[in-house]
Design a protein around this motif. Structure first.
Motif, PDB file in Angstrom:
ATOM      1  N   SER A  17      30.916  -7.165 -29.676  1.00 32.87           N
ATOM      2  CA  SER A  17      31.568  -8.234 -30.436  1.00 32.87           C
ATOM      3  C   SER A  17      32.676  -7.704 -31.348  1.00 32.87           C
ATOM      4  N   MET A  18      32.820  -6.396 -31.414  1.00 34.36           N
ATOM      5  CA  MET A  18      33.835  -5.807 -32.305  1.00 34.36           C
ATOM      6  C   MET A  18      35.216  -6.224 -31.826  1.00 34.36           C
ATOM      7  N   PRO A  19      36.028  -6.772 -32.730  1.00 33.47           N
ATOM      8  CA  PRO A  19      37.366  -7.181 -32.298  1.00 33.47           C
ATOM      9  C   PRO A  19      38.205  -5.975 -31.859  1.00 33.47           C
ATOM     10  N   LEU A  20      39.031  -6.226 -30.849  1.00 29.46           N
ATOM     11  CA  LEU A  20      39.898  -5.175 -30.309  1.00 29.46           C
ATOM     12  C   LEU A  20      40.704  -4.499 -31.416  1.00 29.46           C
ATOM     13  N   LEU A  21      41.142  -5.289 -32.422  1.00 29.91           N
ATOM     14  CA  LEU A  21      41.943  -4.726 -33.519  1.00 29.91           C
ATOM     15  C   LEU A  21      41.312  -3.483 -34.112  1.00 29.91           C
ATOM     16  N   TRP A  22      39.998  -3.584 -34.395  1.00 29.73           N
ATOM     17  CA  TRP A  22      39.337  -2.480 -35.093  1.00 29.73           C
ATOM     18  C   TRP A  22      39.013  -1.337 -34.150  1.00 29.73           C
ATOM     19  N   VAL A  23      38.844  -1.647 -32.866  1.00 32.75           N
ATOM     20  CA  VAL A  23      38.692  -0.564 -31.880  1.00 32.75           C
ATOM     21  C   VAL A  23      39.999   0.240 -31.835  1.00 32.75           C
ATOM     22  N   LEU A  24      41.110  -0.474 -31.760  1.00 33.18           N
ATOM     23  CA  LEU A  24      42.406   0.204 -31.722  1.00 33.18           C
ATOM     24  C   LEU A  24      42.623   1.033 -32.986  1.00 33.18           C
ATOM     25  N   ARG A  25      42.411   0.420 -34.137  1.00 33.67           N
ATOM     26  CA  ARG A  25      42.785   1.061 -35.398  1.00 33.67           C
ATOM     27  C   ARG A  25      41.813   2.145 -35.831  1.00 33.67           C
ATOM     28  N   ASP A  26      40.529   1.825 -35.822  1.00 32.42           N
ATOM     29  CA  ASP A  26      39.561   2.735 -36.437  1.00 32.42           C
ATOM     30  C   ASP A  26      38.935   3.705 -35.438  1.00 32.42           C
ATOM     31  N   VAL A  27      38.844   3.294 -34.172  1.00 38.31           N
ATOM     32  CA  VAL A  27      38.204   4.173 -33.194  1.00 38.31           C
ATOM     33  C   VAL A  27      39.260   4.993 -32.454  1.00 38.31           C
ATOM     34  N   LEU A  28      40.314   4.340 -31.989  1.00 40.36           N
ATOM     35  CA  LEU A  28      41.325   5.036 -31.189  1.00 40.36           C
ATOM     36  C   LEU A  28      42.520   5.498 -32.022  1.00 40.36           C
ATOM     37  N   GLN A  29      42.539   5.163 -33.285  1.00 38.68           N
ATOM     38  CA  GLN A  29      43.601   5.586 -34.213  1.00 38.68           C
ATOM     39  C   GLN A  29      44.986   5.115 -33.767  1.00 38.68           C
ATOM     40  N   ILE A  55      41.700 -14.060 -38.960  1.00 45.54           N
ATOM     41  CA  ILE A  55      41.353 -15.378 -38.380  1.00 45.54           C
ATOM     42  C   ILE A  55      42.429 -15.870 -37.409  1.00 45.54           C
ATOM     43  N   ALA A  56      43.215 -14.968 -36.873  1.00 43.81           N
ATOM     44  CA  ALA A  56      44.248 -15.319 -35.886  1.00 43.81           C
ATOM     45  C   ALA A  56      45.315 -16.249 -36.455  1.00 43.81           C
ATOM     46  N   ALA A  57      45.526 -16.186 -37.769  1.00 43.96           N
ATOM     47  CA  ALA A  57      46.499 -17.098 -38.386  1.00 43.96           C
ATOM     48  C   ALA A  57      47.862 -16.461 -38.608  1.00 43.96           C
ATOM     49  N   CYS A  58      47.939 -15.138 -38.712  1.00 43.70           N
ATOM     50  CA  CYS A  58      49.214 -14.529 -39.125  1.00 43.70           C
ATOM     51  C   CYS A  58      49.916 -13.763 -38.015  1.00 43.70           C
ATOM     52  N   GLY A  59      49.189 -13.272 -37.031  1.00 44.51           N
ATOM     53  CA  GLY A  59      49.830 -12.617 -35.893  1.00 44.51           C
ATOM     54  C   GLY A  59      50.169 -11.150 -36.089  1.00 44.51           C
ATOM     55  N   ALA A  60      49.831 -10.556 -37.227  1.00 46.12           N
ATOM     56  CA  ALA A  60      50.152  -9.140 -37.446  1.00 46.12           C
ATOM     57  C   ALA A  60      49.436  -8.244 -36.435  1.00 46.12           C
ATOM     58  N   CYS A  61      48.341  -8.731 -35.858  1.00 46.76           N
ATOM     59  CA  CYS A  61      47.514  -7.928 -34.955  1.00 46.76           C
ATOM     60  C   CYS A  61      47.840  -8.182 -33.484  1.00 46.76           C
ATOM     61  N   THR A  62      48.975  -8.859 -33.209  1.00 41.68           N
ATOM     62  CA  THR A  62      49.256  -9.273 -31.833  1.00 41.68           C
ATOM     63  C   THR A  62      49.441  -8.071 -30.905  1.00 41.68           C
ATOM     64  N   VAL A  63      48.714  -8.094 -29.782  1.00 39.97           N
ATOM     65  CA  VAL A  63      48.899  -7.120 -28.697  1.00 39.97           C
ATOM     66  C   VAL A  63      49.009  -7.933 -27.411  1.00 39.97           C
ATOM     67  N   ARG A  64      49.239  -7.250 -26.311  1.00 44.88           N
ATOM     68  CA  ARG A  64      49.286  -7.958 -25.032  1.00 44.88           C
ATOM     69  C   ARG A  64      48.090  -7.555 -24.182  1.00 44.88           C
ATOM     70  N   VAL A  65      47.466  -8.549 -23.584  1.00 40.57           N
ATOM     71  CA  VAL A  65      46.370  -8.317 -22.644  1.00 40.57           C
ATOM     72  C   VAL A  65      46.778  -8.970 -21.331  1.00 40.57           C
ATOM     73  N   ASP A  66      46.900  -8.160 -20.294  1.00 34.82           N
ATOM     74  CA  ASP A  66      47.448  -8.620 -19.010  1.00 34.82           C
ATOM     75  C   ASP A  66      48.761  -9.383 -19.231  1.00 34.82           C
ATOM     76  N   LEU A  99      35.875  -6.964 -28.025  1.00 34.52           N
ATOM     77  CA  LEU A  99      35.988  -5.843 -27.103  1.00 34.52           C
ATOM     78  C   LEU A  99      35.485  -6.213 -25.708  1.00 34.52           C
ATOM     79  N   SER A 100      34.387  -6.989 -25.657  1.00 31.40           N
ATOM     80  CA  SER A 100      33.777  -7.318 -24.364  1.00 31.40           C
ATOM     81  C   SER A 100      34.721  -8.105 -23.460  1.00 31.40           C
ATOM     82  N   SER A 101      35.715  -8.808 -24.068  1.00 30.49           N
ATOM     83  CA  SER A 101      36.586  -9.668 -23.269  1.00 30.49           C
ATOM     84  C   SER A 101      37.785  -8.932 -22.687  1.00 30.49           C
ATOM     85  N   VAL A 102      37.994  -7.679 -23.059  1.00 34.14           N
ATOM     86  CA  VAL A 102      39.197  -6.977 -22.580  1.00 34.14           C
ATOM     87  C   VAL A 102      38.869  -5.813 -21.654  1.00 34.14           C
TER      88      VAL A 102
END
Lengths: 768, 167
Positions: B20-32, B42-53, B64-67
Motif C-alpha cells: 500500500s506504500m505510495p510510489l512517491l515514497w518508494v521513489l524518494r526514500d527507498v530508491l533515492q 492527497i493528489a491535489a497539487c501535482g508536485a509528485c507527478t510521474v508517468r506510468v505507461d 506500489l502494488s498498482s505499478v
C-alpha cells in the motif's frame, strides 16, 4: 548613591558609550583575508571572494535561493567587476560571521514617509536614521533573506569586494610581468597584455593576496562600462530544476537517515495530554516517538520516527493522542477568527474615534479640516489571516553526535536556525553546522525556525543517526505563522469639488516583529512592544498630496501565531488604501488614473509608473462588453508598482484576463528576473484576493489541505506583461512589490464592472 | 519486488515497503530518486507527478502494488541519452522555474500531454496542467509547452538551440 543620581550617571555613561560607538568607523563589509589559504588550492582575497587554482571565482553566498533568482543576480554583480563568465563563478554558502548579515532589510524597517525620503532630497532625520540603523545592523550581523533586500544589500559591498580583488589580481600580474598595471586587461577571467602574455586568476592569486592595494587604486566599474548588469543571462539554478537534481530540504539523504513526521495539537497553542506510545511503537517501521514542546513559537506535538516518511506518516496519522486545549479564558473561548475580526473592527473604530493607536503619520490639522469639509466619505475594510503554503512543506534534517549538531535546512534565517539548534541541543552555537539547501518556496514562512528546533529535538533521541523531519501538508496549513488579519477604518474629508482635504485612517491588527523576535531571539523579548513598522507599512506612507492626515495603527494581541507573509503589511494595506483612493476618485467623479495623478505632483516617480501602466494597458480605450479595467499603485520594499487589470464575470466568478505591470525598482540587475517576480507576485496576490483565507474555529484551523484552500491555477492565470521604468537610482526590491497591488487592482476593476464595492477579502466563498 | 523505472529494472527490498506504500515514497526514500516531490499527499497539487505507461499519475496516492510490471518514468528519466527532452529545453529557454519545487511534476504532466496531444490548444493545456505552483510560473509553463510542441512537430526543421525572449 541616590537612585536619581545613579539613573542620571547611568544615562550619561550610556550616552558616552553611544557617542563613542558612533564616532567609530562603520564595520568593514568587504572582510579581511583571514587565513591566506582556505584550502591548499584556494586563495581568499577578502570575505567574499576566493580564487581557485584553476582560475574560478568562489563567491560567498549569504542569501537563500527560494525562487527569487538571488543565486544568479548576486554573482552578476561580481562577474561585472571581474570580467569573468557566470559559469566560472562558483557559489559557496557564506559562514556565520557578522560580515554576512543583512543591513538593507533593517533599513527597510524604518517608518519613513515618502515625503521625507524622496531620493536625493532625504531629510536630515532620514539620513541620520539610516546611518544609525545601518551601523547597528552591521554590528548585529543577523543573516536573513527577506524584505526583498538581497540586491539592495549587496549593491555596494559585492562590487567593492570584486573590484578590490580585481585590483589585487591585476597588481600581482603587473609585478610578475613587470608591466604597467594600466596596460593590462581582463577578458573572460583571463588577464592579458598586448605583448601576448596572459594568465587566469589562479596564476596570480597567491601574489594578489600578499599585495596591499591602496583604496584610490580600486575602481568600481562605472555604469557606462557595464556589460553584465541589466542583461539577462540564463539563471544558473534552472538546469538542476528541470532535471530533478536540484537539492531541496527534503532531498538531503545523509547516510543512515531516519524519517520523522509531526502531529501538532490541532488547537493552536495546545499540547498532548496523553499519547499511546506503545501502540505507536508497534506499528510497522516505527523506531521512536518523541514529544515536542513549544520551542521557537511552535504548538506542542508528537513526532514519530520511522524507517521511511511513509511509515512515519501512517503511524503519526493513526496515533492515539488526547489533546489538551491551550490556556484560555472560558468566557471568551478558544481562538475564533470571526470573533477576532469583530474585535479588530471595534479596536480600529475606538482608536479612530479617540485619536488612539500609534500615529505613524500626522500632518496638518485633521479636526479643523473635517469641520470645514463639505462632506465626508468613510469605509471599513477587512482582510483575513493567510497561510504561506510553500510548495515544499516544512522540513529539516538534523544529526546530533559527539557534541556537535549538523542541520540541513531550507531556511531564510540562518542566524536564528543555528541559534535555535544550539538552544535545543544545549551546545554552543559554534557547535552547530548549518547547511542551507534550496528552498521550495519561502514567502516569509522560512523566516521562522520552529521546524529546525523540532528536528534537532528529535535527532537527540536517535542515537546519533540523522533524522529528516517532514510536516504533512495538513500540519503546514494548520500550524503556520499566518499573515495577520486586519481591519481598517478610513475617513476622508472632501471639499465641494470632492477633492480630499483630510485623511483620518486607523488600522487594527497584531504586530509581527515583536512576536517574531520573542520566539527567535528570546533574549531580546520586551514586556512592551515597540511600534512595528510592518503593522502600518503601506497604510501610513501614501504618496498622495492630502494636506491633513492622521494615520494610525492600533496594535492588538489576538493570540494567533503570526509571521511575515510575502509583502507583509503591504499585502493587505494596499488593498485598503488603493481601494479607498478608488472610492475617493468615484466620489470626486474622476477617472481613477487621472484622480491619482492629480495628487502625485510631489512624487514624479509614482506618477511615471502609473502613467506607464495606464499607457501600456490602453487605459480609457473601450473594452469588449462585459469587461472592465481597474488600477492600483503601491510602493513597497523600495520599488513602485502599478497594475492595471482587465476583468469580466464568468457565471458570477471574477475572471482576470490581462494584467499590465509597471515597476520602478531603481537600477535593474536582471530584467528577466524582475519580470518573473512581477508575474509571480501578481499570481500570489490574485490567489489571496480570490481564495485566500484561514478560518479558526474552536482554536483549530479549518483549512487543512489544498482542496479546502484553493490557489490560482494555470487555467485561471491571466496574461501578465511587465514594463520597467529606466532608472539610475540604487536598486529596490522585486520579490514582493508586485503582490500588494494585485487585490486592489482586481477589486477596483470589479467595481468598474458592476458598480458594487467589495470591502472584504477573499472574493470567493470557501469550497463546499 | 522489481520495478521498471526509467528503462531500468530496479530492485525494491520487500522489507522496506508494503504493497500500500505510495510510489512517491518508494521513489524518494527507498530508491533515492528525489526529483519527484511531496506536496500534499492527497493528489491535489501535482508536485509528485510521474508517468506510468505514459500517463501522468500522482504518485503520492498511487500504491506500489498498482505499478508492478508497468513502465514508470520520473523526472530523472525524462531526458534522452544525450540531450534534454524538448520540454526541458523549452523550460530553460523560457526560464520557467523560480523555486523549482513543483517543476518536476509540471514537466511530467506536460510530457504526458504532448504524447497524446502533440499540438495542444490553450484549453487542452488548461485541462491537463492542474499542478499547483505558488511562485506563479504558469504563464511561462504555458509558453514553454507550446514551444516544445512546435519543436516536436515533424514538419518543422530539425531542432536547433532554442531562442526565446523571456521578458
Amino acid at each position: 548613591m541616590k537612585r536619581r543620581t545613579f539613573v542620571l550617571s547611568g544615562a550619561a555613561l550610556g550616552g558616552a558609550l553611544l557617542v563613542g560607538w558612533g564616532a567609530m568607523p562603520p564595520r568593514d563589509r568587504v572582510g579581511r583575508r583571514g587565513p591566506l589559504t582556505s584550502t591548499d588550492n584556494e586563495v581568499r582575497l577578502n570575505g567574499w571572494i576566493r580564487i581557485a587554482a584553476d582560475g574560478r571565482v568562489l563567491l560567498a553566498m549569504n542569501r537563500s535561493e527560494m525562487g527569487q533568482g538571488v543565486h544568479t543576480a548576486l554573482p552578476m554583480l561580481v562577474a561585472e567587476q571581474l570580467d569573468i563568465g557566470l559559469d566560472r563563478i562558483q557559489l559557496e554558502q557564506a559562514g556565520p560571521e557578522a560580515l554576512y548579515g543583512n543591513v538593507a532589510m533593517f533599513l527597510g524597517a524604518l517608518p519613513f514617509h515618502p515625503d521625507d525620503r524622496e531620493p536625493g532630497h532625504e531629510t536630515r532625520g532620514v539620513r541620520a536614521g539610516r546611518w544609525f540603523v545601518a551601523k547597528l545592523a552591521r554590528e548585529l550581523g543577523i543573516n536573513v533573506t527577506g524584505g526583498s533586500s538581497s540586491i539592495a544589500d549587496a549593491w555596494e559591498v559585492l562590487p567593492l569586494a570584486a573590484a578590490t580583488a580585481r585590483a589585487e589580481l591585476l597588481g600581482a600580474a603587473a609585478l610578475q610581468w613587470r608591466l604597467p598595471v594600466d596596460e593590462l586587461r581582463i577578458v573572460n577571467g583571463v588577464i592579458e597584455h598586448e605583448s601576448g602574455v596572459r594568465g587566469h586568476f589562479g596564476e596570480f592569486a597567491r601574489q594578489a593576496a600578499a599585495l596591499t592595494v591602496s583604496a584610490r587604486n580600486i575602481h568600481v566599474k562605472p555604469r557606462e562600462a557595464w556589460q553584465v548588469i541589466g542583461r539577462q543571462p540564463l539563471r544558473t539554478d534552472v538546469p538542476a530544476k528541470v532535471n530533478g537534481t536540484a537539492v531541496f530540504g527534503m532531498d538531503v539523504k545523509p547516510e543512515g537517515l531516519l524519517y520523522a513526521v509531526v502531529r501538532h495539537c490541532p488547537m493552536l497553542g495546545g499540547s498532548a495530554a496523553r499519547v499511546d506510545v506503545d501502540a505507536t511503537l508497534r506499528r510497522p517501521g516505527v523506531e521512536r516517538v518523541v514529544r515536542l514542546g513549544r520551542t521557537a513559537g511552535a504548538t506542542s506535538g508528537v513526532a514519530v520516527v520511522a524507517r521511511s516518511t511513509w511509515h512515519a506518516l501512517q503511524a503519526a496519522r493513526s496515533m492515539d493522542v488526547v489533546w489538551r486545549a491551550p490556556p484560555h479564558d472560558p468566557s471568551v473561548g478558544l481562538l475564533d477568527t470571526q470573533r477576532i475580526d469583530a474585535s479588530l473592527e471595534q479596536a480600529a473604530r475606538e482608536a479612530q474615534d479617540n485619536a488612539g493607536g500609534v500615529p505613524f503619520h500626522r500632518r496638518g490639522d485633521v479636526d479643523a479640516a473635517e469641520a470645514a469639509a463639505a462632506r465626508r466619505h468613510e469605509a471599513v475594510y477587512h482582510a483575513p489571516y493567510l497561510a504561506h503554503a510553500t510548495m515544499e512543506p516544512m522540513n529539516c534534517t538534523a544529526q546530533v553526535r559527539d557534541g556537535r549538531v549538523t542541520v540541513w535546512a531550507p531556511t531564510q534565517a540562518p542566524t536564528f536556525a543555528r541559534e535555535v539548534a544550539a538552544r535545543v541541543a544545549g551546545v554552543d552555537v559554534d557547535a552547530v553546522d548549518l547547511h542551507i539547501t534550496l528552498l521550495g518556496g519561502g514567502f516569509g514562512r522560512r523566516l521562522d525556525v520552529d521546524y529546525v528546533a523540532q528536528a534537532v529535538r528529535i535527532a537527540m533521541e536517535t542515537g546519533g543517526r540523522p533524522v529528516q523531519l517532514v510536516w504533512p501538508r495538513e500540519e503546514d496549513f494548520t500550524h503556520d505563522f499566518y499573515r495577520p488579519a486586519g481591519v481598517a477604518v478610513m475617513r476622508a474629508a472632501l471639499d465641494a469639488r470632492g477633492r480630499p482635504q483630510a485623511l483620518r485612517m486607523t488600522v487594527a491588527g497584531d504586530a509581527i516583529t515583536p512576536r517574531w523576535i520573542a520566539r527567535n531571539r528570546p533574549a531580546w523579548a520586551t514586556r512592551f512592544d515597540a511600534p512595528d513598522k510592518t503593522a502600518a507599512e503601506g497604510f501610513f506612507d501614501l504618496p498622495y498630496a492630502v494636506p491633513h492626515q492622521r494615520i494610525a495603527q492600533q496594535a492588538t494581541r489576538s493570540g494567533v501565531p503570526i509571521g511575515y507573509w510575502r509583502a507583509v503589511g503591504h499585502s493587505h494595506h494596499a488593498f485598503f488604501t488603493e481601494c479607498f483612493i478608488d472610492e475617493l476618485a468615484h466620489e470626486a467623479g474622476q477617472d481613477p488614473v487621472a484622480f491619482r495623478l492629480s495628487l502625485l505632483d510631489q512624487h514624479p516617480r509614482f506618477a511615471t509608473v502609473l502613467k506607464l501602466a495606464a499607457d501600456k494597458a490602453q487605459w480609457g480605450r473601450p473594452l469588449a462588453p462585459g469587461r472592465a479595467r481597474g488600477v492600483a499603485l503601491h510602493e513597497s520594499f523600495g520599488s513602485i508598482v502599478a497594475e492595471v487589470m482587465e476583468v469580466s464575470l464568468d457565471n458570477g466568478r471574477p475572471r482576470v484576463h490581462r494584467v499590465v505591470c509597471a515597476i520602478d525598482c531603481g537600477t535593474v540587475v536582471h530584467p528577466g528576473i524582475v519580470a518573473q517576480q512581477m508575474e509571480g507576485g501578481v499570481i500570489f496576490g490574485l490567489s489571496a484576493a480570490l481564495y485566500g483565507r484561514v478560518d479558526i474555529r474552536n482554536g483549530e484551523v479549518v483549512q487543512k489541505n489544498f482542496h479546502q484552500a484553493p490557489m490560482l491555477s494555470l487555467a485561471e492565470t491571466p496574461v501578465i506583461e511587465t514594463h520597467i521604468v529606466p532608472s539610475t537610482l540604487p536598486p529596490g526590491g522585486v520579490g514582493e512589490p508586485a503582490t500588494p497591488p494585485a487585490a486592489p487592482a482586481l477589486v477596483n476593476a470589479l467595481f468598474a464592472l458592476t458598480g458594487e464595492r467589495v470591502r472584504r477579502l477573499p472574493l470567493l466563498p470557501p469550497p463546499a | 519486488m522489481q520495478l521498471q523505472i526509467n528503462g531500468q529494472t530496479r530492485d525494491v527490498p520487500d522489507d522496506a515497503t508494503d504493497p500500500s506504500m505510495p510510489l512517491l515514497w518508494v521513489l524518494r526514500d527507498v530508491l533515492q530518486l528525489t526529483g519527484t516531490k511531496f506536496g500534499c499527499g492527497i493528489a491535489a497539487c501535482g508536485a509528485c507527478t510521474v508517468r506510468v505507461d505514459g500517463q501522468a499519475v500522482r504518485s503520492c496516492v498511487t500504491p506500489l502494488s498498482s505499478v508492478q510490471g508497468r513502465s514508470i518514468q520520473t523526472i530523472e528519466g525524462l531526458a534522452g541519452d544525450k540531450e534534454p527532452h524538448p520540454l526541458q529545453a523549452a523550460w530553460v529557454a523560457h526560464q520557467v522555474p523560480q523555486c523549482g519545487y513543483c517543476q518536476s511534476g509540471m514537466l511530467m504532466a506536460a510530457a504526458a500531454l504532448l504524447d497524446t496531444t502533440p499540438e495542444p490548444t490553450d484549453a487542452q493545456i488548461d485541462a491537463a496542467i492542474t499542478n499547483l505552483c505558488r511562485c506563479g510560473t504558469y504563464p511561462r509553463v504555458r509558453a514553454a509547452i507550446k514551444t516544445a510542441a512546435a519543436q516536436l512537430r515533424p514538419t518543422r526543421p530539425p531542432r536547433g538551440p532554442l531562442r526565446v525572449k523571456t521578458a
